[in-house]
Write a protein that holds these residues in place. Structure first.
Motif, mmCIF file in Angstrom:
data_model
loop_
_atom_site.group_PDB
_atom_site.id
_atom_site.type_symbol
_atom_site.label_atom_id
_atom_site.label_comp_id
_atom_site.label_asym_id
_atom_site.label_seq_id
_atom_site.Cartn_x
_atom_site.Cartn_y
_atom_site.Cartn_z
ATOM 1 N N SER A 107 0.734 -1.060 -0.251
ATOM 2 C CA SER A 107 0.312 0.003 0.076
ATOM 3 C C SER A 107 1.283 1.200 0.119
ATOM 4 C CB SER A 107 -1.268 0.350 1.183
ATOM 5 O OG SER A 107 0.040 0.191 2.940
ATOM 6 N N ASN A 403 -11.520 6.043 -5.904
ATOM 7 C CA ASN A 403 -10.021 5.276 -6.029
ATOM 8 C C ASN A 403 -9.730 4.010 -5.405
ATOM 9 O OD1 ASN A 403 -10.317 6.286 -3.511
ATOM 10 N ND2 ASN A 403 -8.580 7.944 -3.283
ATOM 11 N N GLY A 404 -10.312 3.144 -4.505
ATOM 12 C CA GLY A 404 -10.261 1.900 -3.596
ATOM 13 C C GLY A 404 -9.843 2.554 -2.734
ATOM 14 N N THR A 405 -8.993 3.046 -1.300
ATOM 15 C CA THR A 405 -8.532 4.054 -0.380
ATOM 16 C C THR A 405 -9.705 3.472 0.218
ATOM 17 O OG1 THR A 405 -10.305 6.011 -0.119
ATOM 18 C CG2 THR A 405 -7.765 6.210 -1.423
ATOM 19 N N GLU A 409 -8.442 6.276 4.814
ATOM 20 C CA GLU A 409 -8.285 7.632 3.657
ATOM 21 C C GLU A 409 -9.564 7.735 2.749
ATOM 22 O OE1 GLU A 409 -6.815 4.350 2.130
ATOM 23 O OE2 GLU A 409 -6.079 4.169 4.496
ATOM 24 N N VAL A 411 -11.967 9.586 0.711
ATOM 25 C CA VAL A 411 -11.718 11.508 1.613
ATOM 26 C C VAL A 411 -13.254 12.073 0.867
ATOM 27 C CG1 VAL A 411 -11.455 13.470 -0.284
ATOM 28 C CG2 VAL A 411 -10.474 10.996 -1.302
ATOM 29 N N THR B 18 -0.469 -0.761 -7.170
ATOM 30 C CA THR B 18 -1.686 -0.819 -6.093
ATOM 31 C C THR B 18 -1.326 1.005 -5.584
ATOM 32 O OG1 THR B 18 -0.909 -2.487 -5.066
ATOM 33 C CG2 THR B 18 -2.162 -1.136 -3.956
ATOM 34 N N ARG B 21 -4.293 3.921 -7.301
ATOM 35 C CA ARG B 21 -5.123 4.733 -6.706
ATOM 36 C C ARG B 21 -5.270 5.012 -5.466
ATOM 37 N NH1 ARG B 21 -8.131 5.599 -11.254
ATOM 38 N NH2 ARG B 21 -7.737 4.832 -13.440
ATOM 39 N N VAL B 22 -4.619 4.484 -4.553
ATOM 40 C CA VAL B 22 -4.109 5.026 -3.383
ATOM 41 C C VAL B 22 -3.621 6.391 -3.071
ATOM 42 C CG1 VAL B 22 -4.028 3.801 -0.987
ATOM 43 C CG2 VAL B 22 -4.324 2.724 -2.924
ATOM 44 N N HIS B 23 -2.918 6.740 -2.067
ATOM 45 C CA HIS B 23 -2.535 7.866 -1.642
ATOM 46 C C HIS B 23 -1.420 8.814 -1.722
ATOM 47 C CE1 HIS B 23 -6.380 10.286 -0.200
ATOM 48 N NE2 HIS B 23 -6.054 9.453 -1.681
ATOM 49 N N TRP B 24 -0.191 6.892 -2.060
ATOM 50 C CA TRP B 24 1.397 7.829 -1.292
ATOM 51 C C TRP B 24 2.047 7.746 -2.387
ATOM 52 C CZ3 TRP B 24 -2.266 3.991 0.815
ATOM 53 C CH2 TRP B 24 -3.025 4.425 1.790
#
Lengths: 564, 564
Positions: A107, A403-405, A409, A411, B18, B21-24
């Protein structure tokens, strides 16, 4: 204890079930009826505890019943026909990929955590959790595999493996997260993602504008109520942070704080920036002025931004001015501070260009240029956007956010679509580093399913689970053969038809079946009709009956059931 | 070594992907471009070894490219619309179910092996292999899960959990087998199954006949060439074994030998019965007489049956007599030996009834009553059937055989559909033992995909991967805005349209794109057209160009592209 019993039961289920299409009964015979009764009793007890027939499983997945499938099919048809209208192809990839060698990357959070920063604690806290989200397959000898976590990994791998530099593709498929299922809130460990991406080196903002047009079309056609598409650009955010005096190494962490503006009021956000992230009071206030700007907002004002939390719901309505976005972009280009940042200027000019295209597409009524939108900033390289439903009422399906968070997270609670431009990613997989710019959007399909299901439950009209147009029925006995001869004619003519699997069903029960499953027509055969070479065609809704000659029956049914 | 490098690469791919579409971003930044180049190089080397761009993965799965997806969509549409024409609903279940507690049951073979019989050795040999076919998820704390092995387990569990006693459902989904992938032969570890089942207590043979009608319709519509649907009944087989003096405890093993008649000549089959299975010479010969009977075969003769191997290919043609099946059933009912078995008589009467319904459905030209058909005997309780393509030519996709049996048990090389009646299964899951009789059919969809792909490759006409009807193009420069305004009108009218993402593309390159992707029409804008309020509509195939007024454009495009 539930698990234990359920595992044992399923072992039996699998034993029997698997052999159903394979050769050996002994596997079935190998189990005593008593054993099965016992296991079944346990299953039913388990089911009761799990809350009945909603098809939800304790382990975070669910069955979809015919009614849910009918709703899903309708939603998919709307979305896919929009993607096809825009000329997209589709691909498919395996449900599992080679296992992640470095779960730390699963991740990305560990990498974040490994950065020396005052946010390490928070993020390492997250890391432990997030790396668990990937489903690994058991090492049974051979390759180490994991269930796909999203559709973007496979897309990136696919482009890399096949050296594709131009593609407009959509991909709708299930992905897997070992997340804490919150099924009441529509969060599952197995859920659909619905991605549309345009890869290729093109002129600025043209594909980006099409992605927004697609979001606008889909949300409008699905009739989910009023919505608002927030747009921003990561270059503008970076430029803004720079001119506000945020140290480079704080960009990311300050940005994730800005990201919280749709969940908490400005005061709290500012407090976090200053107290937790160690930003100066002045820098924070300057940021506050900018991030309060959106749509046609003319003058930033701390007071206004402090009420942001409350005014959030009205976003969609504050965006009625079709050139609000362009005005704000123009205004910021004149802004003495902002214009010091080349990055920001580039982003602002592109926002202006984007809005000019959006005007041609006539979608600006729902699009807001919102400097507080920070989603995906760490990954996206240009324009970012997110669609939010104005009306609340639907439980957030956090891990199914566009976004699949995962929950943490998520949003925006009402978020049903999101995406942006990511020009850097694909190039990183190319041996020669050739870049393949990409812009894409992900539709929050599970959220939309939940909304549609709630709407269906609320509405009076029944959801049909079949498309049967006509029921072949009989008034008297001993007409099965005649009915089978007739229904065969209908099937061969492409008519969707059903007949009861009984030799001599009662006419009433045949009509009841039509009522229950929404079959609009009944073709009734009787001795007299056979003599006269006609069929009595009954309209279930009105109970009107009319004799139609066998020769005209097919065209008559087609006429009466054509959606045109 | 490939695996190693590929694992490492995919860890990077996944890492980056991965996070897309996740934040980092840090997860991306955490990897040096050099690392990636290195890993990518390895992937490309690996890909080369794996045989290029066919999307096949060393670990037994594959990507589907847009062309393959277009073919799949076509096949699915044909099959699903047939299922819907017959009034079926659909359900979906999770890709994983609770883990099998007793892998010995995963394929049933161990139970067989555990039976004291002279075949134990053979079967235990199989057992070790088959239990490995199930993909387990790694125990990451929580439930023990496995990827579904077929769609029948979930169906059975679904009916049991929801106490459903009546349903006509289809389910098309991927299942997983840790089988030895033989990708050249179309065998994968991930493949589709396509099941249609009718559950419910009904009058004899009516749903059974509909299943055969469905197979007939689907195979005809897909134009796979001539085919033959073999029909038999397990009660007839059991009765036949009884009257031929086969000891009860040998029924099953003798049956699996009979099952080999479509792979080896009678002599070998008989040798196995007598030498390996210890059956008496006389019993074997009597069986030989019966199993050589099929379609309108008038007199059983050992010589004829000995040539069975060679005459196999002509099965489809030896079934032209529409009442052959009924004649044979009637004949066997008169057979002094056969009529001693109540079971056999019941089965034979039902075969007669079935054929009478099949005549009403006008499908008897392809249906053969074949006493040598033994598929699924151990599980099925009544009618069994299997569809075989007459023409060979397609590599067997063994693990995708209709009933999902793996290579070893593949019944017939040309088999593209199969199924039968299983009245006992669901009742075993009901706490009160309530029976839910079922009859179903499984379409060998992966086999059909391979055939369609081969046909597409052979045929001249291009497979379109998009459905774009018109390309919005321009002859001169600086008309992007006009093109975007026009294409927006077309999209809003539901027309599938594309425009190049370039400000000033060359007309030639726009026309070439149409040629390449099979777009039939081009709407060309130029200064003159804009002045005259028209659009030049070009037919790509004929290069004919005609000016259409803007007002009529949409209807004109719809008219020219309607499939009607």
């Amino acid at each position: 204890m539930w698990t234990a019993s359920c595992v044992r039961l399923c072992s039996v289920l699998t034993a029997l079930g698997t052999s159903t299409r394979v050769h050996w009964l002994p596997s079935v015979r190998g189990i005593s009826a008593a054993q099965i009764d016992e296991e079944v009793a346990k299953l039913l007890e388990l089911k009761a505890r799990l809350g009945g027939d909603d098809g939800k499983h304790q382990f975070g997945t669910r069955d979809y019943n015919p009614k849910q499938m009918a709703i899903r099919e309708k939603v998919f048809n709307t979305i896919v026909s929009c993607f096809k209208r825009h000329g997209a192809e589709t691909i498919d990839t395996p449900v599992f990929e080679l296992k992640v060698g470095l779960p730390s990357f699963s991740s990305g959070t560990e990498a974040v955590a490994s950065r020396p920063s005052n946010t390490e604690e928070t993020l390492t806290g997250k890391y432990g959790e997030d790396s668990k989200l990937i489903y690994d397959l058991k090492d049974q000898g051979g390759e180490l595999l994991s269930l796909r976590y999203d559709l973007t990994v496979p897309f990136a791998r696919y482009l890399a493996m096949n050296k594709i530099t131009n593609i407009k593709r959509y991909h709708i498929a299930k992905v897997y997260r070992r997340d804490n299922p919150a099924m009441t809130r529509g969060r599952y460990r197995e859920f659909y993602q619905c991605d549309f991406d345009i890869a290729g080196q093109y002129d600025a903002m043209i594909p980006d504008a099409e992605c927004l047009k697609i979001v606008y079309e889909i949300l409008s056609e699905l009739e989910l109520g009023d919505f608002c598409i927030k747009v921003n650009d990561r270059r503008i955010l970076d430029g803004m942070f720079a001119v506000c005096g945020v140290p480079d190494d704080k960009f990311r962490t300050i940005c994730s704080t800005v990201d919280k503006l749709d969940k908490m009021p400005w005061e709290e956000v500012k407090r976090e920036m200053v107290n937790e992230k160690g930003l100066s009071e002045e820098a924070a206030d300057q940021i506050g002025e900018y991030v309060s700007m959106k749509g046609e907002t003319s003058t930033p004002d701390a007071g206004g931004s402090s009420q942001r939390g409350e005014t959030e719901a009205s976003d969609a309505h504050t965006a009625q001015n079709p050139v609000g976005g362009m005005d704000l972009a123009e205004k910021l280009l004149q802004d003495p501070k902002m214009c010091q940042s080349k990055q920001a200027c580039a982003g602002l000019s592109d926002i202006k260009l984007l809005f000019s295209y959006l005007q041609l597409f006539q979608v600006t009524d729902k699009v807001v240029f919102d400097l507080s939108l920070a989603r995906g900033l760490d990954y996206y390289t240009g324009v970012i956007y997110e669609a939010v439903l104005s009306q609340a009422g639907v439980a957030p399906a956090a891990n199914e956010a566009p976004n699949g968070t995962s929950a943490e997270e998520s949003v925006s609670v009402g978020s049903v679509a999101g995406g942006g431009r990511y020009d850097g990613l694909v190039g990183m997989f190319d041996p020669k580093g050739r870049k393949v710019p990409c812009v894409g959007v992900s539709i929050g399909i599970e959220r939309i399913f939940s909304i549609m299901e709630q709407k269906a439950a609320a509405s009076a009209e029944r959801v049909r689970t079949t498309e049967v147009q006509v029921m072949v029925a009989s008034a008297q006995k001993n007409l099965l053969e005649e009915k089978l001869r007739l229904i065969s004619e209908l099937w061969n003519a492409g008519i969707k038809a059903e007949v009861m699997y009984k030799k001599n069903p009662k006419l009433l029960s045949q009509l009841q079946h039509c009522e229950e499953s929404g079959i609009p027509l009944v073709a009734i055969l009787g001795e007299q009709e056979l003599k006269d070479g006609v069929v009595k065609l009954r309209v279930v809704a009105t109970r009107e009956e009319v004799d139609i000659s066998r020769a005209d029956l097919i065209s008559e049914i087609k006429k009466r059931t054509s959606e045109a």
